[in-house]
Design a protein around this motif. Structure first.
Motif, PDB file in Angstrom:
ATOM      1  N   HIS A 182     -62.176   4.318  24.103  1.00  0.00           N
ATOM      2  CA  HIS A 182     -61.980   5.716  24.484  1.00  0.00           C
ATOM      3  C   HIS A 182     -60.508   6.129  24.381  1.00  0.00           C
ATOM      4  O   HIS A 182     -59.932   6.688  25.310  1.00  0.00           O
ATOM      5  CB  HIS A 182     -62.501   5.973  25.899  1.00  0.00           C
ATOM      6  CG  HIS A 182     -63.998   6.040  25.975  1.00  0.00           C
ATOM      7  ND1 HIS A 182     -64.772   4.911  26.060  1.00  0.00           N
ATOM      8  CD2 HIS A 182     -64.859   7.092  25.965  1.00  0.00           C
ATOM      9  CE1 HIS A 182     -66.053   5.257  26.115  1.00  0.00           C
ATOM     10  NE2 HIS A 182     -66.138   6.571  26.044  1.00  0.00           N
ATOM     11  N   THR A 228     -65.257  -1.652  30.780  1.00  0.00           N
ATOM     12  CA  THR A 228     -64.979  -2.444  31.970  1.00  0.00           C
ATOM     13  C   THR A 228     -65.003  -3.916  31.593  1.00  0.00           C
ATOM     14  O   THR A 228     -65.345  -4.272  30.457  1.00  0.00           O
ATOM     15  CB  THR A 228     -66.004  -2.149  33.078  1.00  0.00           C
ATOM     16  OG1 THR A 228     -65.699  -2.925  34.237  1.00  0.00           O
ATOM     17  CG2 THR A 228     -67.408  -2.499  32.628  1.00  0.00           C
ATOM     18  N   TRP A 283     -54.800   9.133  26.721  1.00  0.00           N
ATOM     19  CA  TRP A 283     -55.757   8.423  27.569  1.00  0.00           C
ATOM     20  C   TRP A 283     -56.335   7.238  26.799  1.00  0.00           C
ATOM     21  O   TRP A 283     -56.538   7.307  25.587  1.00  0.00           O
ATOM     22  CB  TRP A 283     -56.908   9.342  27.984  1.00  0.00           C
ATOM     23  CG  TRP A 283     -56.521  10.457  28.905  1.00  0.00           C
ATOM     24  CD1 TRP A 283     -55.907  11.630  28.570  1.00  0.00           C
ATOM     25  CD2 TRP A 283     -56.732  10.510  30.314  1.00  0.00           C
ATOM     26  NE1 TRP A 283     -55.718  12.411  29.682  1.00  0.00           N
ATOM     27  CE2 TRP A 283     -56.222  11.752  30.773  1.00  0.00           C
ATOM     28  CE3 TRP A 283     -57.309   9.638  31.237  1.00  0.00           C
ATOM     29  CZ2 TRP A 283     -56.270  12.127  32.110  1.00  0.00           C
ATOM     30  CZ3 TRP A 283     -57.364  10.015  32.570  1.00  0.00           C
ATOM     31  CH2 TRP A 283     -56.845  11.245  32.995  1.00  0.00           C
ATOM     32  N   ASN A 299     -54.240   6.910  34.338  1.00  0.00           N
ATOM     33  CA  ASN A 299     -54.215   8.368  34.445  1.00  0.00           C
ATOM     34  C   ASN A 299     -52.802   8.868  34.146  1.00  0.00           C
ATOM     35  O   ASN A 299     -51.858   8.512  34.856  1.00  0.00           O
ATOM     36  CB  ASN A 299     -54.639   8.784  35.853  1.00  0.00           C
ATOM     37  CG  ASN A 299     -54.846  10.278  35.985  1.00  0.00           C
ATOM     38  OD1 ASN A 299     -54.215  11.071  35.293  1.00  0.00           O
ATOM     39  ND2 ASN A 299     -55.740  10.662  36.883  1.00  0.00           N
ATOM     40  N   ARG A 321     -58.708   2.697  33.532  1.00  0.00           N
ATOM     41  CA  ARG A 321     -58.356   3.893  32.770  1.00  0.00           C
ATOM     42  C   ARG A 321     -57.075   4.489  33.344  1.00  0.00           C
ATOM     43  O   ARG A 321     -57.108   5.200  34.343  1.00  0.00           O
ATOM     44  CB  ARG A 321     -59.507   4.901  32.850  1.00  0.00           C
ATOM     45  CG  ARG A 321     -59.461   6.004  31.817  1.00  0.00           C
ATOM     46  CD  ARG A 321     -60.796   6.742  31.793  1.00  0.00           C
ATOM     47  NE  ARG A 321     -60.885   7.656  30.682  1.00  0.00           N
ATOM     48  CZ  ARG A 321     -60.937   8.983  30.800  1.00  0.00           C
ATOM     49  NH1 ARG A 321     -60.901   9.542  31.991  1.00  0.00           N
ATOM     50  NH2 ARG A 321     -61.031   9.744  29.733  1.00  0.00           N
ATOM     51  N   GLU A 363     -58.823   3.304  27.666  1.00  0.00           N
ATOM     52  CA  GLU A 363     -59.417   2.356  28.605  1.00  0.00           C
ATOM     53  C   GLU A 363     -59.125   0.937  28.140  1.00  0.00           C
ATOM     54  O   GLU A 363     -59.048   0.669  26.934  1.00  0.00           O
ATOM     55  CB  GLU A 363     -60.929   2.573  28.709  1.00  0.00           C
ATOM     56  CG  GLU A 363     -61.291   3.922  29.319  1.00  0.00           C
ATOM     57  CD  GLU A 363     -62.786   4.171  29.334  1.00  0.00           C
ATOM     58  OE1 GLU A 363     -63.536   3.288  28.867  1.00  0.00           O
ATOM     59  OE2 GLU A 363     -63.203   5.240  29.798  1.00  0.00           O
ATOM     60  N   ASN A 385     -61.499   7.346  37.768  1.00  0.00           N
ATOM     61  CA  ASN A 385     -61.071   7.673  36.407  1.00  0.00           C
ATOM     62  C   ASN A 385     -62.133   7.319  35.372  1.00  0.00           C
ATOM     63  O   ASN A 385     -62.011   7.689  34.204  1.00  0.00           O
ATOM     64  CB  ASN A 385     -59.769   6.934  36.061  1.00  0.00           C
ATOM     65  CG  ASN A 385     -58.579   7.489  36.818  1.00  0.00           C
ATOM     66  OD1 ASN A 385     -58.466   8.695  37.002  1.00  0.00           O
ATOM     67  ND2 ASN A 385     -57.700   6.608  37.272  1.00  0.00           N
ATOM     68  N   PHE A 386     -63.175   6.606  35.793  1.00  0.00           N
ATOM     69  CA  PHE A 386     -64.227   6.187  34.865  1.00  0.00           C
ATOM     70  C   PHE A 386     -64.954   7.400  34.288  1.00  0.00           C
ATOM     71  O   PHE A 386     -65.207   8.387  34.981  1.00  0.00           O
ATOM     72  CB  PHE A 386     -65.229   5.291  35.595  1.00  0.00           C
ATOM     73  CG  PHE A 386     -66.437   4.921  34.781  1.00  0.00           C
ATOM     74  CD1 PHE A 386     -66.386   3.871  33.885  1.00  0.00           C
ATOM     75  CD2 PHE A 386     -67.619   5.641  34.901  1.00  0.00           C
ATOM     76  CE1 PHE A 386     -67.495   3.532  33.127  1.00  0.00           C
ATOM     77  CE2 PHE A 386     -68.736   5.312  34.156  1.00  0.00           C
ATOM     78  CZ  PHE A 386     -68.670   4.250  33.264  1.00  0.00           C
ATOM     79  N   GLY A 440     -67.707   4.372  29.518  1.00  0.00           N
ATOM     80  CA  GLY A 440     -66.397   3.753  29.626  1.00  0.00           C
ATOM     81  C   GLY A 440     -66.421   2.238  29.547  1.00  0.00           C
ATOM     82  O   GLY A 440     -67.469   1.589  29.596  1.00  0.00           O
TER      83      GLY A 440
END
Length: 519
Positions: free
Chosen positions: A417, A316, A432, A471, A469, A434, A309-310, A314
């Motif tokens: 994001h 982390t 969506w 989904n 992320r 993150e 999904n990255f 993105g």
């Protein structure tokens, strides 16, 4: 200091080894004058499911009778998240010459059956000491662990039957560079006979010939020593075992050592209930195939952080996992023989510190044309990072891919994001975002407002994701049909939505974004 040595030890502990053996200077605080292993390293291990046996031929590493100090060896055994399953270790000062003798004798007995069964830890300790004499040095070694326990020895045998559909015949079996090779065999019961009911997976690793390796001699008083090591893997794969029989195919890389010499295949197989292992060494590697297919195209590489999904740029946490999926018509080069032909990751354009990932690559099940690799980063600094990955195929064609990512320390909940897609939309969109809290339960609220500030829609849900992320295809509550809280369609126009994410401890992060509805 030698941080690469420390990193190699820590990585092996996490990935899993049967025995970890160290002979050299050490003490109650760790190993070596250069401090290649210290208590904070030991306490960081989380290898609960693959704890090895330690053999530590070094001074008083596990001196357990000092009330004023917990020795490093004690931390190895007491680590609640991993460490060692048992230790043959020292509690007082020992001498290097006799340590070498004891270590050599240990390997004479640790893999030798006793009355048809593999030895228990107590047997290994007893036989090692008996072979090493009755001097004071041996008495300073103790077994910490259960003497009745056995190591995780594989139970059955793996036999090679044919190479390229011909019965194995030693010197007549030669694997040449860029030749296509098929190897088949079977699982054999320890008691004898084919294990026809074995259905599972085999993991073959095919090695090139042994090559000389020299110690670095970094210390001016250290003599450089050269020894032979069989470490260059031509192929690491995974194949099905059906009714006790297996076969696998691969193309020998161009980067072999061309002079003829004996290679080696190392096998491991399991079916969820029992396992098997075995080597095969009676074949030759050398020369070049006379039937070579053309190939001038590099591998296809897809690069991610943590999961698929990255997206580039993105979010982390400080301990992300490099994840790559690689495919090539003829296979991937992992030999390490050719200069500059390694699988290499570069973090933050530091080309002087390449991360060689040959050993991390594994071909997909029943295929030599595709595979994947994973590599864990740790304690990365907060902020933006750049990552590149370069991969070579067996013909020495290369491909390189790049990505950026942002590290947000997991101590503080962070969002990035945040978007909805499609946008604009009519009757369907997905939300969506993150976050930096994988594996945690999160309360998510999405509120949609008119431009004037009137609340028209509220979505409340709970999620837990292994990645960073979520989904919406896995969490339908992050999908919206464009209707308000009463089920009525809302008019076309621009709206503002407010995303709030909260942890069970009450920590919260939020973001505002805009969406457009077309009716």
């Amino acid at each position: 200091r030698y941080p690469d040595v420390t990193d190699a030890i820590n990585r092996k502990m996490e990935s899993g080894v049967l025995i970890l053996s160290y002979t050299g200077h050490g003490g109650e605080l760790g190993w070596a004058h250069e401090r290649i292993l210290e208590n904070h390293d030991i306490n960081s291990w989380s290898n609960y499911d693959n704890m090895p046996l330690f053999l530590t031929a070094t001074c008083e590493f596990s001196r357990f009778d000092d009330p004023d100090r917990t020795a490093a060896g004690e931390f190895v055994f007491l680590n609640p998240a991993g460490g060692a399953i048992a230790m043959l270790t020292t509690v007082r000062l020992v001498t290097s010459g006799q340590n070498k003798t004891l270590s050599t004798n240990f390997y004479k007995v640790v893999f030798e059956p006793i009355n048809g069964a593999m030895p228990r830890l107590g047997d290994i300790c007893m036989k090692t000491k008996n072979l090493s004499g009755n001097g004071q040095n041996s008495r300073k070694f103790v077994l910490i662990g259960n003497p009745a326990q056995r190591l995780a020895y594989p139970k059955h045998l793996i036999v090679t039957d044919s190479i390229n559909h011909g019965v194995v015949s030693g010197l007549n079996d030669t694997l040449k560079a860029l030749s296509k090779v098929t190897i088949s065999g079977h699982i054999e019961r320890k008691s004898g006979g084919k294990f026809s009911s074995f259905n599972g997976t085999i993991y073959p690793t095919v090695y090139d010939k042994a090559s000389p390796v020299a110690t670095l001699g970094n210390d001016p008083e250290s003599n450089i020593k050269t020894f032979m090591l069989q470490k260059n893997a031509l192929f690491r794969g995974k194949a099905s075992v059906i009714n006790g029989v297996f076969d696998f195919t691969f193309i020998v890389p161009k980067d072999i050592a061309y002079q003829p010499g004996f290679g080696r295949i190392s096998y491991y197989a399991e079916n969820g209930e029992t396992d098997a292992n075995g080597p095969y060494e009676d074949f030759v590697i050398g020369g070049t195939s006379s039937n070579i297919e053309p190939d001038n195209t590099g591998p296809e590489v897809r690069l991610f952080l943590n999961d698929t999904n990255f997206v580039d740029g993105g979010l982390t946490d400080e301990n992300p996992m490099l994840l790559a999926f690689i495919a090539d018509e003829h296979g991937i080069n992992t030999t390490g023989n050719g200069i500059g032909h390694d699988i290499v990751a570069i973090l933050d354009e530091e080309s002087d510190n390449p991360i060689v990932l040959n050993e991390e690559y594994e071909a997909d099940r029943d295929s030599y044309k595709s595979g994947s690799l994973q590599y864990p980063f740790s304690n990365l600094s907060e902020g933006t990072h750049k990552l590149s990955l370069k991969v070579w195929d067996v013909y020495n064609n290369s491909s390189q891919v790049f990505t950026d990512f942002i590290v947000a320390k997991s101590a503080n909940l962070a969002l990035s994001h945040v978007l909805n897609y499609p946008n604009p939309f009519t009757t369907y969109t997905e939300f969506w975002f993150e976050h930096n809290r994988p594996g945690e339960y999160l309360d998510v609220q999405i509120q949609v407002f008119t431009i004037s500030g009137r609340l028209i829609k509220t979505i409340n849900t709970n999620i837990i994701t292994q990645g960073f992320r979520p989904n919406p295809n896995q969490w339908p509550s992050l999908q919206w049909d464009g209707k308000d809280d009463f089920g009525d369609k809302i008019g076309r126009g621009v709206y503002v939505y407010h995303l709030k994410v909260r942890t069970p401890e009450g920590e919260m992060a939020n973001k505002y974004e805009k969406l457009v509805i077309l009716n």
